[in-house]
Motif scaffolding. Sequence first.
Motif, mmCIF file in Angstrom:
data_model
loop_
_atom_site.group_PDB
_atom_site.id
_atom_site.type_symbol
_atom_site.label_atom_id
_atom_site.label_comp_id
_atom_site.label_asym_id
_atom_site.label_seq_id
_atom_site.Cartn_x
_atom_site.Cartn_y
_atom_site.Cartn_z
ATOM 1 N N HIS A 175 -50.300 -16.994 -107.203
ATOM 2 C CA HIS A 175 -49.810 -17.508 -108.486
ATOM 3 C C HIS A 175 -49.312 -16.344 -109.354
ATOM 4 C CE1 HIS A 175 -49.733 -19.323 -112.488
ATOM 5 N NE2 HIS A 175 -49.565 -20.464 -111.858
ATOM 6 N N PRO A 176 -48.099 -16.437 -109.901
ATOM 7 C CA PRO A 176 -47.478 -15.282 -110.558
ATOM 8 C C PRO A 176 -48.148 -14.810 -111.843
ATOM 9 C CG PRO A 176 -46.152 -17.264 -110.873
ATOM 10 C CD PRO A 176 -47.196 -17.602 -109.866
ATOM 11 N N GLU A 177 -48.990 -15.636 -112.451
ATOM 12 C CA GLU A 177 -49.659 -15.223 -113.688
ATOM 13 C C GLU A 177 -51.182 -15.204 -113.552
ATOM 14 O OE1 GLU A 177 -48.379 -17.704 -116.865
ATOM 15 O OE2 GLU A 177 -46.268 -17.220 -116.610
ATOM 16 N N LEU A 178 -51.744 -16.206 -112.883
ATOM 17 C CA LEU A 178 -53.199 -16.363 -112.842
ATOM 18 C C LEU A 178 -53.811 -16.003 -111.491
ATOM 19 C CD1 LEU A 178 -53.341 -19.815 -114.668
ATOM 20 C CD2 LEU A 178 -53.717 -17.553 -115.672
ATOM 21 N N GLY A 179 -52.994 -15.725 -110.501
ATOM 22 C CA GLY A 179 -53.488 -15.461 -109.159
ATOM 23 C C GLY A 179 -54.191 -14.123 -109.006
ATOM 24 N N GLN A 204 -53.531 -10.965 -111.457
ATOM 25 C CA GLN A 204 -54.663 -10.576 -112.286
ATOM 26 C C GLN A 204 -55.182 -9.184 -111.924
ATOM 27 O OE1 GLN A 204 -56.337 -12.426 -114.958
ATOM 28 N NE2 GLN A 204 -54.300 -13.335 -114.870
ATOM 29 N N LEU A 205 -55.140 -8.843 -110.635
ATOM 30 C CA LEU A 205 -55.526 -7.489 -110.230
ATOM 31 C C LEU A 205 -54.579 -6.469 -110.844
ATOM 32 C CD1 LEU A 205 -57.273 -5.557 -108.518
ATOM 33 C CD2 LEU A 205 -55.692 -5.977 -106.614
ATOM 34 N N GLY A 206 -53.284 -6.761 -110.819
ATOM 35 C CA GLY A 206 -52.320 -5.869 -111.448
ATOM 36 C C GLY A 206 -52.593 -5.710 -112.933
ATOM 37 N N LYS A 207 -52.962 -6.788 -113.596
ATOM 38 C CA LYS A 207 -53.275 -6.730 -115.027
ATOM 39 C C LYS A 207 -54.474 -5.836 -115.286
ATOM 40 C CE LYS A 207 -54.243 -9.808 -118.949
ATOM 41 N NZ LYS A 207 -54.405 -11.241 -119.345
ATOM 42 N N VAL A 208 -55.513 -5.971 -114.466
ATOM 43 C CA VAL A 208 -56.715 -5.141 -114.610
ATOM 44 C C VAL A 208 -56.383 -3.667 -114.401
ATOM 45 C CG1 VAL A 208 -58.948 -4.586 -113.541
ATOM 46 C CG2 VAL A 208 -58.338 -6.974 -114.003
ATOM 47 N N LEU A 209 -55.488 -3.392 -113.465
ATOM 48 C CA LEU A 209 -55.166 -2.008 -113.106
ATOM 49 C C LEU A 209 -54.047 -1.408 -113.947
ATOM 50 C CD1 LEU A 209 -55.286 -2.286 -109.199
ATOM 51 C CD2 LEU A 209 -57.117 -1.586 -110.768
ATOM 52 N N GLY A 210 -53.393 -2.210 -114.773
ATOM 53 C CA GLY A 210 -52.287 -1.697 -115.577
ATOM 54 C C GLY A 210 -50.992 -1.579 -114.806
ATOM 55 N N ILE A 243 -52.229 -0.499 -102.416
ATOM 56 C CA ILE A 243 -53.605 -0.822 -102.790
ATOM 57 C C ILE A 243 -53.974 -2.182 -102.210
ATOM 58 C CG2 ILE A 243 -55.176 -1.295 -104.720
ATOM 59 C CD1 ILE A 243 -53.168 0.317 -106.484
ATOM 60 N N THR A 244 -55.122 -2.259 -101.548
ATOM 61 C CA THR A 244 -55.624 -3.535 -101.065
ATOM 62 C C THR A 244 -57.146 -3.467 -100.973
ATOM 63 O OG1 THR A 244 -55.360 -5.268 -99.381
ATOM 64 C CG2 THR A 244 -55.380 -2.981 -98.605
ATOM 65 N N GLY A 245 -57.745 -4.471 -100.313
ATOM 66 C CA GLY A 245 -59.206 -4.514 -100.254
ATOM 67 C C GLY A 245 -59.788 -3.784 -99.069
ATOM 68 N N GLU A 246 -59.105 -3.846 -97.924
ATOM 69 C CA GLU A 246 -59.672 -3.325 -96.676
ATOM 70 C C GLU A 246 -58.703 -2.385 -95.980
ATOM 71 O OE1 GLU A 246 -60.832 -6.552 -94.156
ATOM 72 O OE2 GLU A 246 -61.837 -7.652 -95.756
ATOM 73 N N ILE A 247 -59.249 -1.569 -95.093
ATOM 74 C CA ILE A 247 -58.432 -0.717 -94.237
ATOM 75 C C ILE A 247 -58.907 -0.892 -92.798
ATOM 76 C CG2 ILE A 247 -59.938 1.296 -94.615
ATOM 77 C CD1 ILE A 247 -57.388 3.039 -94.290
ATOM 78 N N SER A 248 -57.965 -0.959 -91.874
ATOM 79 C CA SER A 248 -58.272 -0.984 -90.448
ATOM 80 C C SER A 248 -57.808 0.327 -89.823
ATOM 81 C CB SER A 248 -57.585 -2.174 -89.770
ATOM 82 O OG SER A 248 -58.054 -3.390 -90.315
ATOM 83 N N GLU A 304 -60.682 -9.416 -105.398
ATOM 84 C CA GLU A 304 -60.435 -10.857 -105.496
ATOM 85 C C GLU A 304 -61.379 -11.560 -106.476
ATOM 86 O OE1 GLU A 304 -58.134 -11.931 -101.406
ATOM 87 O OE2 GLU A 304 -60.292 -12.319 -101.417
ATOM 88 N N ARG A 305 -61.869 -10.817 -107.449
ATOM 89 C CA ARG A 305 -62.782 -11.399 -108.446
ATOM 90 C C ARG A 305 -62.056 -12.037 -109.630
ATOM 91 N NH1 ARG A 305 -66.769 -6.236 -108.968
ATOM 92 N NH2 ARG A 305 -64.748 -5.315 -109.492
ATOM 93 N N TYR A 306 -60.747 -11.957 -109.678
ATOM 94 C CA TYR A 306 -60.051 -12.253 -110.934
ATOM 95 C C TYR A 306 -59.254 -13.559 -110.937
ATOM 96 C CZ TYR A 306 -61.381 -7.404 -111.351
ATOM 97 O OH TYR A 306 -62.116 -6.244 -111.356
ATOM 98 N N GLY A 307 -58.759 -13.984 -109.794
ATOM 99 C CA GLY A 307 -57.933 -15.179 -109.757
ATOM 100 C C GLY A 307 -58.701 -16.468 -110.000
ATOM 101 N N ALA A 308 -59.837 -16.630 -109.333
ATOM 102 C CA ALA A 308 -60.597 -17.884 -109.462
ATOM 103 C C ALA A 308 -61.011 -18.166 -110.907
ATOM 104 C CB ALA A 308 -61.808 -17.861 -108.531
#
Length: 252
Positions: free
Chosen positions: A104-108, A112-118, A196-201, A224-228
């Motif tokens: 979701h372009p605003e609430l997803g 939301q992660l981008g918003k938290v990180l600036g 930037i992501t959550g995991e690395i393989s 992924e704590r921000y969208g829900a």
Amino acid sequence: MTDFKTLLQAFDQLLQAEKFKDYGPNGLQVEGKRQIQKIVSGVTASRELIDAAIAAKADAVFVHHGLFWRGQDGRVVGWMKERLQRLLAHDINLYAYHLPLDAHPELGNNAQLGKVLGLKADAWCGDQNLVCVGQPQGALAFENAAALSAHLEACLGRAVTCIAPQDKPLKRIAWCSGGAQSYFESAIAQGVDAFITGEISEPQAHIAKETGVAFLACGHHATERYGAPAVAAHVAASLGLVHEFIDIDNPA
């Protein structure tokens, strides 16, 4: 107060799940009581979250990671039985949205992660355009990957795995929450300086070194704590419902 079908329609209209090819069913996964007054949101429909929702007297639970996934064992035994038993015994509705909640372009999750990180996206890439590409906002600037890593740790409260092959300013940054390491090459093709992501393989460490693009893994749950809670709060406000976000910590 509203009924469970009206709540489902509100989530569906906002998140438009029909546009996504996903790994499991989006929408109402477990039907509970008809009338809903309180929603609890969380990241994953774990037993701990369900128990917390019961204690909070929730009528519905809204999550990113639901109970059912493509290819899983379909038997209701063990941990699945324990989770379902609690939901059914307390007549709680379970709503789950996976990729639609990321996108979701605003609430997803990604927005939301981008918003938290600036960070603000001005382009998208990867499968179903889930990866955001943009740059730091305002006075925010990163002289190298170490500075970005420190910023991520401060914002998310988590240690970051940082593969930084070059010591250079980071002007273009891509990000995608959760387990999006397979999108690294799509991001590189956009000319980014860091991903930037959550995991690395295992492969991403080599690709980072060979391409000169920094890779930063911050934790699947932490990203992924921000969208829900953003989506649930928005829908609850529109329908006059009570909302509470319950964050069940997860080191992964």
